[in-house]
Design a protein around this motif. Structure first.
Motif, PDB file in Angstrom:
ATOM      1  N   TRP A   1      37.016  42.110  50.371  1.00 27.13           N
ATOM      2  CA  TRP A   1      37.462  42.760  49.137  1.00 27.13           C
ATOM      3  C   TRP A   1      38.591  42.006  48.445  1.00 27.13           C
ATOM      4  N   TRP A   2      39.518  41.425  49.206  1.00 26.41           N
ATOM      5  CA  TRP A   2      40.657  40.750  48.590  1.00 26.41           C
ATOM      6  C   TRP A   2      40.221  39.510  47.820  1.00 26.41           C
ATOM      7  N   GLY A   3      39.161  38.861  48.260  1.00 33.31           N
ATOM      8  CA  GLY A   3      38.659  37.692  47.530  1.00 33.31           C
ATOM      9  C   GLY A   3      38.046  38.083  46.206  1.00 33.31           C
ATOM     10  N   LYS A   4      37.381  39.218  46.207  1.00 28.54           N
ATOM     11  CA  LYS A   4      36.722  39.683  44.986  1.00 28.54           C
ATOM     12  C   LYS A   4      37.735  40.068  43.914  1.00 28.54           C
ATOM     13  N   ILE A   5      38.912  40.492  44.316  1.00 30.68           N
ATOM     14  CA  ILE A   5      39.965  40.795  43.348  1.00 30.68           C
ATOM     15  C   ILE A   5      40.316  39.539  42.548  1.00 30.68           C
TER      16      ILE A   5
ATOM     17  N   ILE B   1      36.579  35.695  43.492  1.00 32.43           N
ATOM     18  CA  ILE B   1      35.914  34.833  44.472  1.00 32.43           C
ATOM     19  C   ILE B   1      34.935  35.722  45.232  1.00 32.43           C
ATOM     20  N   TYR B   2      33.661  35.614  44.887  1.00 31.43           N
ATOM     21  CA  TYR B   2      32.649  36.523  45.428  1.00 31.43           C
ATOM     22  C   TYR B   2      31.966  35.979  46.679  1.00 31.43           C
ATOM     23  N   ILE B   3      31.775  34.670  46.742  1.00 34.95           N
ATOM     24  CA  ILE B   3      31.200  34.031  47.924  1.00 34.95           C
ATOM     25  C   ILE B   3      32.113  32.879  48.327  1.00 34.95           C
ATOM     26  N   ARG B   4      31.967  32.416  49.551  1.00 30.40           N
ATOM     27  CA  ARG B   4      32.835  31.335  50.032  1.00 30.40           C
ATOM     28  C   ARG B   4      32.705  30.070  49.190  1.00 30.40           C
ATOM     29  N   GLY B   5      31.535  29.819  48.664  1.00 31.39           N
ATOM     30  CA  GLY B   5      31.329  28.632  47.836  1.00 31.39           C
ATOM     31  C   GLY B   5      32.194  28.618  46.592  1.00 31.39           C
TER      32      GLY B   5
ATOM     33  N   LEU C   1      37.478  27.781  42.376  1.00 32.20           N
ATOM     34  CA  LEU C   1      38.378  28.838  41.930  1.00 32.20           C
ATOM     35  C   LEU C   1      39.744  28.804  42.608  1.00 32.20           C
ATOM     36  N   SER C   2      39.820  28.374  43.847  1.00 27.66           N
ATOM     37  CA  SER C   2      41.131  28.297  44.508  1.00 27.66           C
ATOM     38  C   SER C   2      42.076  27.344  43.777  1.00 27.66           C
ATOM     39  N   PRO C   3      41.644  26.109  43.482  1.00 25.15           N
ATOM     40  CA  PRO C   3      42.543  25.232  42.712  1.00 25.15           C
ATOM     41  C   PRO C   3      42.847  25.770  41.319  1.00 25.15           C
ATOM     42  N   ALA C   4      41.867  26.404  40.685  1.00 25.84           N
ATOM     43  CA  ALA C   4      42.088  26.953  39.341  1.00 25.84           C
ATOM     44  C   ALA C   4      43.124  28.069  39.389  1.00 25.84           C
TER      45      ALA C   4
ATOM     46  N   PHE D   1      44.537  32.938  32.556  1.00 27.41           N
ATOM     47  CA  PHE D   1      43.872  33.876  33.453  1.00 27.41           C
ATOM     48  C   PHE D   1      42.885  34.754  32.685  1.00 27.41           C
ATOM     49  N   GLY D   2      43.253  35.175  31.491  1.00 27.78           N
ATOM     50  CA  GLY D   2      42.334  35.960  30.660  1.00 27.78           C
ATOM     51  C   GLY D   2      41.072  35.195  30.310  1.00 27.78           C
ATOM     52  N   ILE D   3      41.229  33.921  29.987  1.00 25.49           N
ATOM     53  CA  ILE D   3      40.056  33.085  29.688  1.00 25.49           C
ATOM     54  C   ILE D   3      39.195  32.928  30.934  1.00 25.49           C
ATOM     55  N   LEU D   4      39.826  32.694  32.092  1.00 19.50           N
ATOM     56  CA  LEU D   4      39.074  32.563  33.344  1.00 19.50           C
ATOM     57  C   LEU D   4      38.291  33.839  33.643  1.00 19.50           C
ATOM     58  N   ILE D   5      38.947  34.989  33.521  1.00 21.92           N
ATOM     59  CA  ILE D   5      38.260  36.256  33.775  1.00 21.92           C
ATOM     60  C   ILE D   5      37.083  36.426  32.816  1.00 21.92           C
TER      61      ILE D   5
END
Length: 122
Positions: A19-23, A26-30, A35-38, A57-61
């Motif tokens: 759940w914390w990744g989805k916040i 980040i939905y899958i490990r791939g 997304l981590s560097p971004a 962050f708004g643009i990314l979302i």
């Protein structure tokens, strides 16, 4: 001879995140690869200028959720074998779960666009 840089399998790549990744979108490990560097870059940007951090962050979302919206639309009108995490709605069919995901993506696009607009008023 081809070099192998990463010994990552499909089963690892497509594993759903907790759940914390989805916040953090980040939905899958791939998703971690890009997304981590971004997200790290957005945190760095926010340290120097909160307005630019919120805008980025708004643009990314917005872009991420728009992509998810398209993905779930394609899932809904394609082969319905894939069953994602169903949020405990065990009695709903796959089509209903896809609609839930589409709706979440729509909300995500709206929230992202609101952050983009709000960044001009910060």
């Amino acid at each position: 001879m081809q070099k192998i840089y990463f010994k990552i399998t499909n089963s690892w790549f497509y594993t759903e995140m907790p759940w914390w990744g989805k916040i953090f979108l980040i939905y899958i490990r791939g998703d971690l690869f890009m997304l981590s560097p971004a997200l790290f870059l957005i945190v760095i940007i926010s340290c120097f200028a909160i307005k630019w951090g919120v805008l980025t962050f708004g643009i990314l979302i917005s872009v991420r959720q728009f992509g998810e919206l398209i993905y779930w639309l394609l899932q809904q009108f394609g082969d319905k074998k894939y069953r994602p995490f169903d949020f405990g709605f065990k009695y709903l069919d796959n089509n209903a779960i896809y609609i839930l995901y589409q709706t979440c993506a729509i909300v995500g696009v709206v929230v992202g666009l609101l952050l983009v607009i709000a960044s001009f008023y910060i």
